[in-house]
Enzyme design. Sequence first.
Site, short mmCIF file in Angstrom:
data_model
loop_
_atom_site.label_atom_id
_atom_site.label_comp_id
_atom_site.label_asym_id
_atom_site.label_seq_id
_atom_site.Cartn_x
_atom_site.Cartn_y
_atom_site.Cartn_z
N HIS A 88 25.49 102.36 9.26
CA HIS A 88 24.29 103.13 8.89
C HIS A 88 23.17 102.11 8.60
O HIS A 88 23.44 100.99 8.18
CB HIS A 88 24.64 103.91 7.61
CG HIS A 88 23.60 104.87 7.15
ND1 HIS A 88 22.51 104.50 6.41
CD2 HIS A 88 23.51 106.22 7.31
CE1 HIS A 88 21.79 105.57 6.11
NE2 HIS A 88 22.38 106.63 6.65
N ASP A 142 31.10 100.18 2.68
CA ASP A 142 30.20 101.31 2.52
C ASP A 142 31.07 102.57 2.62
O ASP A 142 31.51 102.95 3.71
CB ASP A 142 29.15 101.25 3.65
CG ASP A 142 28.35 102.55 3.78
OD1 ASP A 142 28.69 103.54 3.11
OD2 ASP A 142 27.40 102.56 4.58
N GLN A 165 30.74 107.85 3.54
CA GLN A 165 31.34 108.95 4.33
C GLN A 165 32.84 109.07 4.10
O GLN A 165 33.47 109.95 4.67
CB GLN A 165 31.06 108.75 5.82
CG GLN A 165 29.61 108.84 6.20
CD GLN A 165 29.01 110.23 5.98
OE1 GLN A 165 29.72 111.22 5.83
NE2 GLN A 165 27.70 110.30 5.91
N LYS A 213 27.01 113.33 -1.38
CA LYS A 213 27.86 113.64 -0.22
C LYS A 213 29.22 114.15 -0.69
O LYS A 213 30.05 114.56 0.12
CB LYS A 213 28.04 112.40 0.66
CG LYS A 213 26.71 111.95 1.30
CD LYS A 213 26.92 110.87 2.30
CE LYS A 213 25.64 110.12 2.63
NZ LYS A 213 24.75 110.83 3.53
N CYS A 263 20.38 107.78 11.39
CA CYS A 263 20.19 106.48 10.73
C CYS A 263 21.20 105.45 11.24
O CYS A 263 21.72 104.63 10.46
CB CYS A 263 20.30 106.58 9.21
SG CYS A 263 19.01 107.59 8.49
C1 LIG Z 1 27.77 105.60 6.28
C2 LIG Z 1 26.59 105.78 5.35
N1 LIG Z 1 26.19 104.75 4.61
C3 LIG Z 1 25.17 104.85 3.76
C4 LIG Z 1 24.46 106.02 3.64
C5 LIG Z 1 23.33 106.07 2.69
O1 LIG Z 1 23.66 106.93 1.63
P1 LIG Z 1 22.56 107.37 0.58
O2 LIG Z 1 21.43 107.96 1.37
O3 LIG Z 1 23.26 108.38 -0.24
O4 LIG Z 1 22.17 106.18 -0.18
C6 LIG Z 1 24.81 107.11 4.41
C7 LIG Z 1 24.04 108.35 4.35
O5 LIG Z 1 24.04 109.14 5.29
C8 LIG Z 1 25.92 106.99 5.29
O6 LIG Z 1 26.31 108.01 6.05
#
Ligand SMILES: Cc1ncc(COP(=O)(O)O)c(C=O)c1O
Length: 423
Positions: free
Chosen positions: A140, A217, A220, A243, A381
Amino acid sequence: MTAPGNTEVVARSSASNRAFDVDRIRGEFPGLHQDIKGKPLVYLDNAASSQKPQQVIDAISDFYAHDYSNIHRGVHELSERATKAYESARLKVQAFMGAASEREIVFVRGTTEGINLVADSFGRANVGEGDEVLITTMEHHSNIVPWQMLCERNGASLKVVPINDRGELEMEEFKKLLGSKTKIVAVGHVSNALGTINPIRTIIELAHAQGTPVLIDGAQAAPHVAIDVRELDCDFYTISAHKMFGPSGMGALYAKESLLEKMPPYQGGGDMILSVSFEKTTYNRLPFRFEAGTPNIAGAVGFGATIDYLNGIGMDRIAAYEEELLDYGTNALRDVPGLRIVGEASHKASVISFVLDGIHPHDIGTILDQEGIAVRTGHHCAQPVMDRFGVAATARASLALYNTREDIDRLVEGLATVREVFS
Ligand SMILES: Cc1ncc(COP(=O)(O)O)c(C=O)c1O
């Protein structure tokens, strides 16, 4: 989730023997029970953000109604209650993630802030001229840009592990790219654009074999599979409450205490200090040193409530239910004429990204919306993933514990309508 590598998923639940009652679960989410464009809502945008159970909504509203005050410094009753609520949420997050101590749980705005904190603070102290940061093609943007910014600032370079046509990491390339210059590896547990579950245990072992720390990270992964940071032995793991059926603007960074102890503060301000004078400031103990300013107190309370909610169902039961649902959805979508699934890894969770011959994903999303079906369209993203698969965008149906086979059937019907409109 299709067959998560059992070494990657640690099942940990007390509720594992009860049947999974999806009707009861659906009844707990008021947001699901409404008509959109005159049709009952089918919510398949969970990877972007999920709906909230009444239990979480009530916890936040009760806190604001009865216990609200600022935390940590007050001697009065309300401040004590608010502090207790905030810190008890931290203990719930600690247990949920399997961390050894509450000192290892830093409350942040979400995964994005968790990664930025590590890139800024750990990066400032440990990544310099000529060093390398290793990420993957399927990250992401929030697990790309903070590292790019760090590399630009410190004269380091970003290395990227490629992925194959199924959307899996090329592990031989990972091994080649992991070198003595690699100062940190940062990788997603589950890809938001492809649904791939990455072999993070192997990645952590390989990186640790040469003394390189690993950030996971987990944005998900946390809503779908049990996490155990000690079992994984990762160095950093970040999650977002929104999420996981909790409030937005709230998340947690797990960091090993031994690393956090040595990291310079991220932001300066109130609560992160012990004493301040113009000559010298001394910093607070962990984890408060990394929580400058008034935090999202009600967000933490809601985060605690969402963890209670998930524990009440059991992450292993959620994973098993979703695995079956993802199989059903994948098979159903494969039968839609002209549809191509983007991301067919052998270990997947929750996400079905797809393109439909000659029809722009935004048109798919708009027509599905007319049918009451919420999916996300765009690059999610994850523009490098789109580039890798030679598409500008995909449509993405992402599942959660409250989705059903009927939701998938409605999606398939909706896609038939999309095809009719464009025929
Ligand atoms: C794999 C992954 N990493 C990071 C993020 C960023 O998360 P946040 O917007 O809650 O900070 C997302 C959000 O869609 C994501 O899907």
